[in-house]
Design a protein around this motif. Structure first.
Motif, mmCIF file in Angstrom:
data_model
loop_
_atom_site.group_PDB
_atom_site.id
_atom_site.type_symbol
_atom_site.label_atom_id
_atom_site.label_comp_id
_atom_site.label_asym_id
_atom_site.label_seq_id
_atom_site.Cartn_x
_atom_site.Cartn_y
_atom_site.Cartn_z
ATOM 1 N N ASN A 45 1.051 -1.303 -0.249
ATOM 2 C CA ASN A 45 0.019 -0.194 0.124
ATOM 3 C C ASN A 45 0.427 1.470 -0.311
ATOM 4 O O ASN A 45 0.504 2.659 -0.330
ATOM 5 C CB ASN A 45 -1.079 -0.164 1.292
ATOM 6 N N ALA A 46 1.850 1.302 0.214
ATOM 7 C CA ALA A 46 2.865 2.531 1.150
ATOM 8 C C ALA A 46 3.469 2.675 -0.872
ATOM 9 O O ALA A 46 3.878 3.507 -1.283
ATOM 10 C CB ALA A 46 4.285 2.020 1.499
ATOM 11 N N PHE A 47 3.924 1.692 -1.685
ATOM 12 C CA PHE A 47 4.560 1.711 -2.965
ATOM 13 C C PHE A 47 2.993 2.527 -4.247
ATOM 14 O O PHE A 47 3.772 3.149 -4.191
ATOM 15 C CB PHE A 47 5.000 0.070 -3.244
ATOM 16 N N ALA A 48 2.019 1.845 -3.603
ATOM 17 C CA ALA A 48 1.018 2.444 -4.191
ATOM 18 C C ALA A 48 0.686 4.091 -4.253
ATOM 19 O O ALA A 48 0.965 4.400 -5.065
ATOM 20 C CB ALA A 48 -0.795 1.943 -3.463
ATOM 21 N N GLN A 49 1.311 4.455 -2.653
ATOM 22 C CA GLN A 49 1.429 6.025 -2.917
ATOM 23 C C GLN A 49 2.954 6.891 -3.739
ATOM 24 O O GLN A 49 2.344 7.650 -3.837
ATOM 25 C CB GLN A 49 1.330 6.133 -1.492
ATOM 26 N N ASP A 99 3.776 -5.855 -8.653
ATOM 27 C CA ASP A 99 4.984 -7.328 -7.698
ATOM 28 C C ASP A 99 5.480 -6.612 -7.043
ATOM 29 O O ASP A 99 5.988 -6.363 -7.062
ATOM 30 C CB ASP A 99 5.063 -8.384 -8.372
ATOM 31 N N PRO A 100 5.155 -5.685 -5.711
ATOM 32 C CA PRO A 100 6.104 -4.431 -5.278
ATOM 33 C C PRO A 100 7.301 -5.029 -4.370
ATOM 34 O O PRO A 100 8.002 -4.665 -3.895
ATOM 35 C CB PRO A 100 5.642 -3.389 -4.432
ATOM 36 N N GLY A 101 6.668 -6.727 -3.889
ATOM 37 C CA GLY A 101 7.348 -7.693 -3.485
ATOM 38 C C GLY A 101 8.436 -7.934 -4.242
ATOM 39 O O GLY A 101 9.163 -9.353 -3.880
ATOM 40 N N ASP A 102 8.715 -8.384 -5.486
ATOM 41 C CA ASP A 102 9.664 -8.581 -6.406
ATOM 42 C C ASP A 102 11.133 -7.382 -6.277
ATOM 43 O O ASP A 102 11.009 -7.052 -7.111
ATOM 44 C CB ASP A 102 9.319 -8.250 -7.948
ATOM 45 N N PRO A 103 11.860 -7.834 -5.635
ATOM 46 C CA PRO A 103 13.293 -7.516 -5.512
ATOM 47 C C PRO A 103 13.692 -6.963 -6.752
ATOM 48 O O PRO A 103 14.213 -6.061 -6.901
ATOM 49 C CB PRO A 103 14.151 -8.743 -4.700
ATOM 50 N N ASP A 104 13.550 -7.932 -7.840
ATOM 51 C CA ASP A 104 13.860 -7.406 -9.307
ATOM 52 C C ASP A 104 13.283 -6.528 -10.059
ATOM 53 O O ASP A 104 14.150 -5.426 -10.493
ATOM 54 C CB ASP A 104 14.078 -9.105 -10.290
ATOM 55 N N ALA A 105 11.948 -6.660 -9.562
ATOM 56 C CA ALA A 105 11.302 -5.102 -10.311
ATOM 57 C C ALA A 105 11.188 -4.168 -10.018
ATOM 58 O O ALA A 105 11.579 -3.154 -10.240
ATOM 59 C CB ALA A 105 9.478 -5.926 -10.393
ATOM 60 N N VAL A 164 9.032 -1.624 5.103
ATOM 61 C CA VAL A 164 10.074 -2.566 4.348
ATOM 62 C C VAL A 164 10.679 -3.057 5.218
ATOM 63 O O VAL A 164 10.480 -4.200 5.632
ATOM 64 C CB VAL A 164 10.229 -2.420 2.898
ATOM 65 N N THR A 165 11.364 -1.883 6.157
ATOM 66 C CA THR A 165 11.984 -2.570 7.116
ATOM 67 C C THR A 165 11.363 -3.412 7.983
ATOM 68 O O THR A 165 12.229 -4.261 8.703
ATOM 69 C CB THR A 165 12.722 -1.392 7.609
ATOM 70 N N VAL A 166 10.086 -2.682 8.495
ATOM 71 C CA VAL A 166 9.880 -3.274 9.387
ATOM 72 C C VAL A 166 9.174 -4.936 8.949
ATOM 73 O O VAL A 166 9.261 -5.982 9.716
ATOM 74 C CB VAL A 166 8.094 -2.844 9.827
ATOM 75 N N TYR A 167 9.060 -5.111 7.767
ATOM 76 C CA TYR A 167 8.233 -6.704 6.679
ATOM 77 C C TYR A 167 9.375 -7.911 7.022
ATOM 78 O O TYR A 167 9.913 -8.613 7.782
ATOM 79 C CB TYR A 167 7.701 -6.177 6.013
ATOM 80 N N ASN A 168 10.601 -6.662 6.750
ATOM 81 C CA ASN A 168 11.728 -7.695 6.557
ATOM 82 C C ASN A 168 12.486 -7.928 7.858
ATOM 83 O O ASN A 168 12.714 -9.055 8.240
ATOM 84 C CB ASN A 168 13.054 -6.653 5.915
ATOM 85 N N THR A 169 12.825 -6.828 8.691
ATOM 86 C CA THR A 169 12.978 -7.784 10.134
ATOM 87 C C THR A 169 11.656 -9.327 10.853
ATOM 88 O O THR A 169 12.534 -9.845 11.509
ATOM 89 C CB THR A 169 12.674 -6.322 11.247
ATOM 90 N N ALA A 187 12.469 -11.701 0.738
ATOM 91 C CA ALA A 187 13.069 -10.311 1.171
ATOM 92 C C ALA A 187 12.474 -8.622 0.622
ATOM 93 O O ALA A 187 12.189 -9.262 -1.143
ATOM 94 C CB ALA A 187 14.239 -9.270 1.868
ATOM 95 N N ALA A 188 11.822 -8.010 0.879
ATOM 96 C CA ALA A 188 11.227 -6.464 0.256
ATOM 97 C C ALA A 188 12.611 -5.403 -0.527
ATOM 98 O O ALA A 188 13.371 -5.600 0.812
ATOM 99 C CB ALA A 188 10.822 -5.814 0.614
ATOM 100 N N GLN A 189 12.552 -5.206 -1.081
ATOM 101 C CA GLN A 189 13.480 -3.627 -1.499
ATOM 102 C C GLN A 189 13.301 -2.884 -1.505
ATOM 103 O O GLN A 189 12.339 -2.456 -1.622
ATOM 104 C CB GLN A 189 13.549 -3.860 -3.383
ATOM 105 N N LEU A 190 14.095 -1.992 -0.431
ATOM 106 C CA LEU A 190 14.023 -0.433 -0.367
ATOM 107 C C LEU A 190 13.696 0.071 -1.452
ATOM 108 O O LEU A 190 15.001 -0.452 -2.631
ATOM 109 C CB LEU A 190 15.342 -0.143 0.693
#
Length: 206
Positions: A45-49, A99-105, A164-169, A187-190
């Motif tokens: 949702n944050a990426f959507a912003q 797919d904001p969760g895809d690190p390569d994307a 993302v930091t909270v999720y990855n932690t 793992a999500a990409q900053l």
């Protein structure tokens, strides 16, 4: 009176303890899974912003280039580079949006954004050579909107990076790490600018 007491004492205790441990473990894993889902949805949702502001910037750039063309007839290569970089960034943003969760994307978007910022910065250097363009009211309005959008991108990016930091932690802590591995929580990409020299928003003095 003695027989019922003996019957009660004869109930096996070990299976009950094991069953209790299994129930606790399952509940912990379910809680971990649900927690990851919540945190993943939060950073998406944050990426959507961020995406909203990027779209706004992508829409502003063609108008900016068209306005500049009237004064920068001999700077065709510079203007075309901006348009090309903008189109590549739009494509990368579309992929990341799916797919904001895809690190390569996300890495692809960050690279494209870095290239766009670089081409925009070079265009702004050229703009400085054209006082008439800087005095153009339409150009001034577009640049003001662009600066405002860049600031909104920066705020949205900070909110996304925090999520993302909270999720990855959480993803790396026990027992959540077990669920993350089994259920495919990557793992999500900053969202960080690739080139440190391009961390500041594009600025032009009018």
């Amino acid at each position: 009176m003695i027989m019922p007491v003996v019957a009660v004492l004869s109930i096996p205790v070990v299976p009950i303890v094991v069953l209790g441990i299994l129930v606790v473990l399952v509940l912990a894993l379910v809680a971990a899974y649900n927690g990851l889902v919540v945190l993943r949805n939060r950073f998406k949702n944050a990426f959507a912003q961020i995406d909203v502001q990027l779209k706004r910037r992508y829409d502003l750039i063609p108008n900016l280039v068209e306005t500049a063309k009237g004064y920068m007839a001999h700077e065709r290569e510079t203007l075309e580079a901006v348009v090309k970089a903008r189109n590549v960034a739009m494509g990368a943003a579309s992929t990341a949006r799916n797919d904001p969760g895809d690190p390569d994307a996300m890495k692809g978007l960050l690279g494209a954004e870095g290239a766009l910022r670089g081409s925009m910065a070079r265009m702004m250097v050229v703009v400085e050579r054209y006082p008439e363009l800087k005095a153009d009211k339409n150009m001034a309005v577009l640049m003001e909107e662009l600066t405002s959008t860049e600031n909104k991108v920066a705020f949205a990016r900070q909110a996304y990076n925090d999520a993302v930091t909270v999720y990855n932690t959480k993803r790396e802590t026990f027992p959540t790490v077990l669920v993350a591995g089994m259920m495919g929580f990557k793992a999500a990409q900053l969202f960080e600018v690739v080139d440190p020299t391009e961390r500041e928003a594009v600025k032009v003095q009018f």
